[in-house]
Design a protein around this motif. Sequence first.
Motif, short mmCIF file in Angstrom:
data_model
loop_
_atom_site.label_atom_id
_atom_site.label_comp_id
_atom_site.label_asym_id
_atom_site.label_seq_id
_atom_site.Cartn_x
_atom_site.Cartn_y
_atom_site.Cartn_z
N UNK A 83 -0.83 -0.88 -4.99
CA UNK A 83 -0.46 -2.30 -4.97
C UNK A 83 0.80 -2.58 -5.77
N UNK A 84 0.89 -1.97 -6.94
CA UNK A 84 2.00 -2.31 -7.84
C UNK A 84 2.96 -1.16 -8.10
N UNK A 85 2.64 0.03 -7.59
CA UNK A 85 3.52 1.18 -7.86
C UNK A 85 4.85 1.00 -7.14
N UNK A 86 5.91 1.47 -7.77
CA UNK A 86 7.24 1.35 -7.17
C UNK A 86 8.06 2.59 -7.51
N UNK A 87 9.17 2.74 -6.76
CA UNK A 87 10.07 3.84 -7.03
C UNK A 87 9.45 5.19 -6.74
N UNK A 88 9.94 6.24 -7.44
CA UNK A 88 9.41 7.60 -7.21
C UNK A 88 7.90 7.69 -7.46
N UNK A 89 7.39 6.90 -8.41
CA UNK A 89 5.97 6.94 -8.69
C UNK A 89 5.16 6.45 -7.50
N UNK A 90 5.69 5.47 -6.78
CA UNK A 90 5.00 4.99 -5.59
C UNK A 90 4.92 6.08 -4.52
N UNK A 91 6.02 6.81 -4.36
CA UNK A 91 5.99 7.90 -3.38
C UNK A 91 4.87 8.89 -3.68
N UNK A 92 4.68 9.19 -4.95
CA UNK A 92 3.64 10.15 -5.32
C UNK A 92 2.24 9.58 -5.07
N UNK A 93 2.06 8.27 -5.35
CA UNK A 93 0.77 7.64 -5.09
C UNK A 93 0.47 7.65 -3.59
N UNK A 94 1.48 7.30 -2.80
CA UNK A 94 1.31 7.27 -1.34
C UNK A 94 1.00 8.66 -0.81
N UNK A 95 1.66 9.66 -1.36
CA UNK A 95 1.42 11.04 -0.93
C UNK A 95 -0.03 11.45 -1.23
N UNK A 96 -0.50 11.10 -2.41
CA UNK A 96 -1.90 11.39 -2.77
C UNK A 96 -2.84 10.67 -1.81
N UNK A 97 -2.50 9.40 -1.48
CA UNK A 97 -3.32 8.64 -0.54
C UNK A 97 -3.39 9.30 0.82
N UNK A 98 -2.26 9.82 1.28
CA UNK A 98 -2.23 10.49 2.58
C UNK A 98 -3.10 11.73 2.58
N UNK A 99 -3.05 12.51 1.49
CA UNK A 99 -3.84 13.74 1.44
C UNK A 99 -5.34 13.43 1.39
#
Length: 375
Positions: free
Chosen positions: A124-140
């Motif tokens: 919800x609130x992640x942004x920048x490179x950190x958001x990419x990592x959260x989204x990647x974890x979500x995809x896995x």
Amino acid sequence: MDAMEDAAVRLGIELPSRSSLKTQVSMFENGRREPGPEYQALFCEVYEATRMELGLAVEFAPSQLEALPTLPIPSATSPTANPAILDYLRSVFLQHVQAEPLVGPRFLVPAVQSQMPLIEELCKDASGPLRDEVVRVGARYAELLGWLHQDTGDSKSAMLWTNRALDYASELDDPALSAYVFHRRSNIAAEAGQAGYAVGLANAALKEARKLPHQVRAVALRARANSYALLGQADDCARALDEARVLADEAPDDGASLAPYCSVSYIDMEAANCALQLQRPEQAVKTLEASLTRWPAEQQRDRGLCLARLATAYAQLEDVEGAYNAASEAAAIAQATGSARIFAELGRLQPLLQPWRKLVEISELNRLLGSMRGS
């Protein structure tokens, strides 16, 4: 009496005088009166036993825990993404992946799904490179959850979660992740009998083939080959498998792949399945027998699937003993792991064994499979 009075002090229970207490206990002993809740609690404390062990009436026995106060629950803010939380999620994910081939999907679905609300909060609130990592974890996590549902036989939930994984992957500029999820969607469609749709999804996975790591490209080609086999297109199937073998053989063993399981042996096992679809059991038997001699011990579930396919190939060749032995071992693994995919393959076997259904061994096998279906 002394023990009861000491216990009463600990429990905050007020007792009558010693003489009255003696009379009460005597009445309990003689069966003229049942102990009430307070006396039941006292006897449990004195004898260090449960009400059930003491034979006391359970209707007068609310749990002592019910009298304990409920601790206040403080209000908490939603968690925010940080490297420590991401490391935790990655570590747990790796443990799930390592456990999955051994224990099967039934016990892992709740554990994996329980992490999704946390991941969604972090997004919800992640942004920048950190958001990419959260989204990647979500995809896995979503892709793994889709796979687990697929292995339980729930194609609808499998596709739902794999589509969610594609939603996550689409946000990232990562052709390999998107291709891997497309290949997973193709597998689900193929197992659900939608071969034409499966080909389209495999083609989508291979749209940017030259940008893909070898193992991801190989599994996508395997998905394409499997779909072609379902459609009876033997030549197209063979070309896809040949290309997949080359890529799997050339793949670097660096541990960073999305498909570390994709070896030449894996492609060979899937090629055997294609041979079964194309009514070429001799080819399937040769490949599967060779694969089983070098099967990794940690890939127990896939070994069961390999055995079930081998049983089908034996049955097509009218090798009843071979079919029975392989199917019996596969059924044991299906029961241990809860893999619907193994059971579905054994279901494909049963009609092939009908001419020998009166044999004791085949009758026992059919009875076992019938009990598994009932459970």
